[in-house]
Design an enzyme around this catalytic site. Structure first.
Site, mmCIF file in Angstrom:
data_model
loop_
_atom_site.group_PDB
_atom_site.id
_atom_site.type_symbol
_atom_site.label_atom_id
_atom_site.label_comp_id
_atom_site.label_asym_id
_atom_site.label_seq_id
_atom_site.Cartn_x
_atom_site.Cartn_y
_atom_site.Cartn_z
ATOM 1 N N ILE A 1 -7.408 8.177 -21.611
ATOM 2 C CA ILE A 1 -6.694 7.012 -22.120
ATOM 3 C C ILE A 1 -7.605 5.791 -22.103
ATOM 4 O O ILE A 1 -8.406 5.609 -21.189
ATOM 5 C CB ILE A 1 -5.438 6.721 -21.261
ATOM 6 C CG1 ILE A 1 -4.564 7.982 -21.144
ATOM 7 C CG2 ILE A 1 -4.643 5.557 -21.852
ATOM 8 C CD1 ILE A 1 -4.033 8.509 -22.457
ATOM 9 N N ASN B 1 0.868 -1.169 0.000
ATOM 10 C CA ASN B 1 0.000 0.000 0.000
ATOM 11 C C ASN B 1 0.906 1.220 0.000
ATOM 12 O O ASN B 1 1.587 1.505 1.002
ATOM 13 C CB ASN B 1 -0.894 -0.016 1.240
ATOM 14 C CG ASN B 1 -1.767 1.224 1.352
ATOM 15 O OD1 ASN B 1 -1.711 2.134 0.521
ATOM 16 N ND2 ASN B 1 -2.580 1.288 2.394
ATOM 17 N N VAL B 2 0.941 1.954 -1.093
ATOM 18 C CA VAL B 2 1.894 3.058 -1.226
ATOM 19 C C VAL B 2 1.614 4.196 -0.254
ATOM 20 O O VAL B 2 2.467 5.065 -0.049
ATOM 21 C CB VAL B 2 1.934 3.605 -2.667
ATOM 22 C CG1 VAL B 2 2.409 2.527 -3.634
ATOM 23 C CG2 VAL B 2 0.576 4.166 -3.085
ATOM 24 N N TYR C 1 -8.947 14.616 -6.735
ATOM 25 C CA TYR C 1 -8.006 14.105 -7.739
ATOM 26 C C TYR C 1 -7.194 15.239 -8.361
ATOM 27 O O TYR C 1 -5.974 15.127 -8.524
ATOM 28 C CB TYR C 1 -8.795 13.359 -8.812
ATOM 29 C CG TYR C 1 -7.965 12.600 -9.812
ATOM 30 C CD1 TYR C 1 -7.402 11.367 -9.489
ATOM 31 C CD2 TYR C 1 -7.771 13.093 -11.097
ATOM 32 C CE1 TYR C 1 -6.669 10.650 -10.420
ATOM 33 C CE2 TYR C 1 -7.036 12.379 -12.038
ATOM 34 C CZ TYR C 1 -6.485 11.163 -11.689
ATOM 35 O OH TYR C 1 -5.753 10.453 -12.617
ATOM 36 N N ALA D 1 -6.486 18.161 -7.076
ATOM 37 C CA ALA D 1 -5.552 18.687 -6.083
ATOM 38 C C ALA D 1 -4.311 17.810 -5.986
ATOM 39 O O ALA D 1 -3.175 18.303 -5.949
ATOM 40 C CB ALA D 1 -6.230 18.796 -4.721
ATOM 41 N N SER E 1 -1.766 14.252 -14.324
ATOM 42 C CA SER E 1 -2.990 14.119 -15.125
ATOM 43 C C SER E 1 -3.360 15.457 -15.726
ATOM 44 O O SER E 1 -3.025 16.516 -15.174
ATOM 45 C CB SER E 1 -4.153 13.624 -14.248
ATOM 46 O OG SER E 1 -5.387 13.727 -14.937
#
Length: 252
Positions: free
Chosen positions: A195, A62-63, A162, A164, A150
């Site tokens: 994508i 889990n990063v 997302y 932020a 992104s």
């Protein structure tokens, strides 16, 4: 950097963009350490890389968990005997309007959904970049860190969390490029547009058509397009501190 025989970690490497990046690097002769939370997907990705003819290993991690990231990076360095880079690709979505009013009823983006995205998409990138940079400095190994940002970093409706995180990732790419250059470590980022992934493949044709109508190239990008861009950053020794926009000309 010549990718042949270099050891590269790819987070979120079990599927989607991560797997495409892993297979692209495998074709260049790199050794892959694939990180994800889905062992079945990891096993499939590892086998795909091995079929290309390179060494590949899987790591459940889990990063967003500091202890797990530290242990994972140490284990990769031990297993392969070296470390030359990482692609910080792991990410999640918890989309929704910050405030939504419908039929007189108000709903709000929950703190849980805000924090979950920041934990993985920003804190996870920070932890992985920090630990990989520290390990490469310790090993006196020049290397490359590539972060996946992104197009949404410019601000996309329904993605306050997302956007932020991805904006911060782009900013920290510049910060780390300046901080790590003295150690022979370059840092870059790729900002994908829309994508083709498993998620978009399930969309209705009319929704896909509407999405693509605003893209000058009139189509979504392919995972290979992003993998190719990540590879470019690794291989171009004068690229650092910049974000490659790979979005078909679309600007949100």
């Amino acid at each position: 950097m010549e990718l042949k025989d270099k050891v590269v970690i790819v987070t979120g490497g079990g599927q989607g963009l991560g797997r495409a990046i892993a297979e692209f690097f495998a074709a260049k002769g790199a050794k892959l350490a694939l990180v994800d939370l889905n062992q079945e997907r990891l096993d499939q990705a590892v086998q795909a890389c091995k079929k290309i003819g390179v060494e590949a290993r899987s790591y459940l991690c889990n990063v967003a968990d500091e202890a797990q990231v530290i242990a994972m990076v140490n284990q990769v360095a031990t297993d392969f005997g070296s470390l030359n880079g990482i692609v910080n690709n792991a990410g999640i979505l918890r989309d929704g309007l910050t405030i939504k009013v419908r039929d007189g009823e108000m709903s709000k983006m929950s703190l849980e959904n805000w924090q979950a995205v920041l934990n993985v998409n920003l804190t996870g990138v920070f932890l992985c970049a920090r630990e990989v940079a520290a390990k490469m400095i310790e090993l006196k190994s020049e290397g490359v860190i590539v972060n996946i940002s992104s197009i949404s970093r410019a601000g996309n409706m329904g993605q306050a969390n997302y956007s932020a995180a991805k904006a911060a990732v782009a900013a920290d790419t510049v910060v780390w490029a300046k901080e790590f250059a003295r150690y022979g470590i370059r840092v870059g980022a790729v900002a994908p547009g829309f994508i083709e992934t498993e998620m978009t493949s399930g969309m209705k044709p009319e929704a896909l058509e509407k999405m693509c109508s605003g893209i000058p190239l009139r189509r979504m990008g392919k995972p290979y397009d992003i993998a190719h861009s990540v590879g470019y950053i690794f291989e171009n020794d004068y690229f650092t501190g910049r974000v490659l926009e790979v979005d078909g000309g679309l600007r949100l």
